[in-house]
Design a protein around this motif. Structure first.
Motif, PDB file in Angstrom:
ATOM      1  N   THR A 160      -3.291  -1.315  -4.494  1.00  0.00           N
ATOM      2  CA  THR A 160      -4.524  -1.596  -3.760  1.00  0.00           C
ATOM      3  C   THR A 160      -4.873  -3.063  -3.970  1.00  0.00           C
ATOM      4  O   THR A 160      -4.474  -3.678  -4.962  1.00  0.00           O
ATOM      5  CB  THR A 160      -5.704  -0.750  -4.277  1.00  0.00           C
ATOM      6  OG1 THR A 160      -5.760  -0.870  -5.697  1.00  0.00           O
ATOM      7  CG2 THR A 160      -5.528   0.705  -3.898  1.00  0.00           C
ATOM      8  N   ASN A 161      -5.631  -3.609  -3.046  1.00  0.00           N
ATOM      9  CA  ASN A 161      -6.052  -5.006  -3.164  1.00  0.00           C
ATOM     10  C   ASN A 161      -7.373  -5.122  -3.904  1.00  0.00           C
ATOM     11  O   ASN A 161      -8.193  -4.211  -3.886  1.00  0.00           O
ATOM     12  CB  ASN A 161      -6.202  -5.635  -1.778  1.00  0.00           C
ATOM     13  CG  ASN A 161      -4.859  -5.832  -1.105  1.00  0.00           C
ATOM     14  OD1 ASN A 161      -3.865  -6.124  -1.767  1.00  0.00           O
ATOM     15  ND2 ASN A 161      -4.823  -5.667   0.206  1.00  0.00           N
ATOM     16  N   LYS A 184       0.836  -1.206   0.000  1.00  0.00           N
ATOM     17  CA  LYS A 184       0.000   0.000   0.000  1.00  0.00           C
ATOM     18  C   LYS A 184       0.866   1.250   0.000  1.00  0.00           C
ATOM     19  O   LYS A 184       0.558   2.225  -0.681  1.00  0.00           O
ATOM     20  CB  LYS A 184      -0.963  -0.037   1.183  1.00  0.00           C
ATOM     21  CG  LYS A 184      -2.102  -1.016   0.896  1.00  0.00           C
ATOM     22  CD  LYS A 184      -3.038  -1.236   2.059  1.00  0.00           C
ATOM     23  CE  LYS A 184      -4.148  -2.209   1.597  1.00  0.00           C
ATOM     24  NZ  LYS A 184      -4.782  -2.909   2.709  1.00  0.00           N
ATOM     25  N   VAL A 196      -2.481  -3.399  -8.833  1.00  0.00           N
ATOM     26  CA  VAL A 196      -3.392  -4.210  -8.027  1.00  0.00           C
ATOM     27  C   VAL A 196      -2.686  -5.434  -7.452  1.00  0.00           C
ATOM     28  O   VAL A 196      -1.833  -6.039  -8.100  1.00  0.00           O
ATOM     29  CB  VAL A 196      -4.611  -4.633  -8.876  1.00  0.00           C
ATOM     30  CG1 VAL A 196      -5.404  -5.735  -8.211  1.00  0.00           C
ATOM     31  CG2 VAL A 196      -5.528  -3.432  -9.120  1.00  0.00           C
TER      32      VAL A 196
END
Lengths: 491, 491
Positions: B61-62, B56, B146
């Motif tokens: 981002t997940n 992060k 991602v």
């Protein structure tokens, strides 16, 4: 960015559009499975972190069990197997090979057939109780308090974002205890953990209750649940906690030497919440402009948007805007300073509303001159002018106010939609005209429950835990009953 | 609790015993899949949290993508498909039904055959790049940064706890970029994130390098890796970061309008670390008494064990012990006060050593009288007597010292086992007698690499990033070469 369809016009379409336009999720190349996009996943992560904290606070630890369950284990607890057999993904082979007729393509290698098929877990009681057999020998090994965060698969023919997908993410707690009482207490305790989380963190009021036997989890002796009400008057089960009795310990021979030195079967519970809660969140609070997020779940709580005409204004406004965002961050508030040079303010406002950012702060030349900012609330859509030097204290309080207001709004909505009825006629009329929870007497039989379901699509959501004793007669069979249960159409 | 076999006697058996006796993992009812037990999972959670924080921090981002990949998508990137086809679990049916011949049993329902088989993801490039197609239209949509935390399945015939299991947990980053340079930079940056994490958090020294073409990830143009050395002289790949070029954007038609207004294919990277790191952790630091955990990864950093003879001593000693644990907790140290009344001190000491708790504090009547405690270090097994009132400051420094010492010990071990050789004879002798990394010239061909592998089981672990230019001749073909590469037997 085209506007959403209104809830009134088409609630289902509104929901589907909102999920996709707010970047929460989208359909994938796999039938029935969705992609959870970064913004949607950031909200889920917040839910997950808070739930995980609560589980640990109540003495649970996480572990991980295999995604596959050999068919023979899956069969062991009969009711559980029967409940899930019709919707499970089955792995039968462990290799692909080149298609001899078309070398660019792959085919399943018939020589790589598994001796025993593997079920992709729809829930993990079977594999976990099979493991507990070796963990539990004596009362000193108890309680076992384990939780797992995992993906599960239940083959669904008709799917809907978050609410019903073939694969979904969840947590499943699986505990084993010395006594019936202790296991029962655990299942009630975890129901309360869920209720507390959903009400105070997600701002969604719930009714705590017990499922009727026909709605029970397959393999449980009792299923406790929390039920929420969506804005279209349909109910949504937001979490369940099951008292498993000795069903799984008997199926998997989990025996222990008790304090009296005798062999006994352990007592079990299991409890779960899933990405379904995302659906509850969206459908409880959002409006025709988009998402409304409670501050505790918002990945961005405050967005600061600078508004300037021409480059000469830009520097000072941006500097001040950044400073405000930094001051908020120092207070532990998640604040974003908008640096987008591409889109107009009107577009941005709509976009941040769509994404449900709880507070928007705007500042331009006039605000700088007057040492103020404009603060807009997403929940009420109201605006206020606030002195710049008090903005961080003001926002801190405001986020708390918003969290409470969102909850209260949902609570008022829900409370206005619990209707007591005494006849089946009234039941059908209220269901048709008003929706919501219908509180009515039931004779306790599956027959009456089934008939009501077939004729109205309403099911018993729960027998509320805090139900008052009251004499009445049931809707269809007119049998005397001593308490009301809650019916509703449900997701 | 029986003692572990020694590393010298049987390293593999020592590892297997340690994993099970220290409650890290155990075999499951599913061939090739393990259960990660609560203690093992708590360590993995610490690794996960720290890695996630780093991702992060670097702008990622997940998100979450489906576990299933339709066969037709899986096929699209040929090399990737070829690389994984031979070891993938395939879902062919979506329902079980009662066996007509044996109603207690379930069989696969032949009528519920899927039109298209689904592969359980061995890695997610295919499903993710298929999704990116709709996310990426313009350079303004780039980069896409991602990450996904997920379970993956690669069918393994010979499995080993954490190092090689059919299902494992991992994270996989998947990024898309405007230019080749930016993607290449990203893959190097993430390699450095891994190296920093493994060295400073896990206390495992690594060598950063590039894989030879034959060891590259299927579908990558370049694979960067970090390589660690275990105590038996075998190497272990601790993380990989792949520069994918345009292979996946071409296979899945991910095109965007670039800054020049022309359509271009996006440039990709992917990078992953997995529960394999647990194996690296165990095998790098542990000894014949059990686990040795670096403080940054220890679920319990300090255990306080009260020792008393008889009930009259108990109260005061326990009170003081609890107070010490509380003081440590206030300093942010994870401390456990031992309340076990069942086992003898000797047994407890062995148990805490087995579990790798970095520091043990003991106090009895004598210590109370002298206002001191005994502090024992797990890494050096040394003990010291420390004044009670300075214990929290002392432990804070000690944990830092232990973290560094564990790293240094592993670094010295590793550095003593990088051997430069100039002939194949020498190569074979060093490999046999000493093991470790062997630094040698290679002619750059798959042929030589393959021959060495077949004859010695050693593979090229990497071409180190920080290799110095040096003229030499390769081991077998005697071809001139301008730098050394690292060979080793590997897990």
């Amino acid at each position: 960015m085209a506007k959403l369809i209104s809830r009134k016009e088409d609630y289902n379409k509104w929901y589907n559009e909102l999920v996709q336009k707010a970047d929460l999720a989208e359909n994938s190349g796999v039938r029935g499975c969705m992609v959870i996009k970064p913004y949607g996943f950031a909200i889920w992560e917040k839910m997950k972190d808070e739930l995980d904290r609560k589980f640990k606070e109540t003495g649970h630890t996480n572990a991980y069990f295999p995604i596959f369950i050999p068919k023979s284990l899956f069969e062991a607890e009969e009711k559980n197997a029967e409940g899930f057999a019709k919707e499970c993904a089955v792995v039968t082979h462990y290799r692909l090979k080149n298609d001899p007729g078309n070398p660019q393509k792959l085919i399943v290698d018939p020589e790589a057939r598994l001796e025993e098929e593997l079920v992709v877990r729809p829930t993990s009681e079977a594999i976990i109780w099979n493991t507990y057999k070796s963990w539990i020998q004596s009362y000193r090994d108890l309680p076992v308090l384990v939780n797992q965060w995992a993906n599960v698969v239940r083959w669904e023919m008709r799917t809907r974002f978050f609410l019903r997908t073939s694969e979904f993410l969840w947590q499943e707690g699986h505990t084993a205890h010395e006594t019936r009482e202790e296991a029962l207490e655990e299942s009630k305790k975890m129901l309360e953990v869920y209720a507390d989380f959903v009400e105070n963190f997600m701002a969604i009021p719930v009714i705590r209750g017990i499922k009727s036997p026909s709605e029970r989890f397959a393999g449980a002796e009792e299923t406790f649940c929390i039920e929420a009400l969506m804005q279209d008057g349909k109910a949504l089960q937001a979490g369940t906690s099951h008292f498993l009795g000795q069903n799984f310990s008997k199926a998997f021979e989990v025996k222990f030497l008790n304090r009296e030195g005798k062999l006994d079967h352990a007592w079990g519970t299991s409890w779960g919440t899933s990405t379904r809660l995302m659906g509850a969140l969206i459908m409880t609070h959002s409006d025709d402009r988009g998402l409304v997020l409670p501050p505790s779940l918002a990945p961005i709580q405050v967005v600061v948007v600078p508004i300037f005409k021409g480059e000469d204004q830009r520097e000072e406004i941006e500097k001040m805007g950044r400073k405000i965002a930094e001051r908020l961050e120092k207070k532990g508030i998640s604040a974003k300073f908008d640096t987008d040079k591409h889109n107009k303010p009107g577009w941005k406002f709509a976009e941040y509303e769509l994404k449900g950012i709880p507070v928007r702060i705007t500042l331009g030349a006039k605000e700088i001159e007057n040492k103020v900012v404009e603060v807009a609330r997403r929940d009420t859509l109201s605006k206020e002018i606030i002195p710049m030097d008090t903005v961080d204290a003001y926002i801190t309080t405001l986020l708390d106010t918003i969290q409470k207001n969102i909850y209260k709004k949902a609570l008022n909505y829900r409370n206005a939609r619990i209707t007591e009825v005494n006849t089946y006629e009234e039941f059908k009329r209220v269901l048709e005209e008003k929706g919501g929870f219908i509180s009515a007497h039931w004779d306790g039989t599956e027959k009456e429950e089934e008939q009501i379901k077939n004729e109205t699509k309403a099911t018993i959501r729960c027998i509320p835990l805090e139900v008052k004793s009251e004499t009445g007669i049931s809707l269809i069979s007119k049998t005397p009953s001593d308490k009301r249960v809650l019916f509703a159409k449900a997701y």
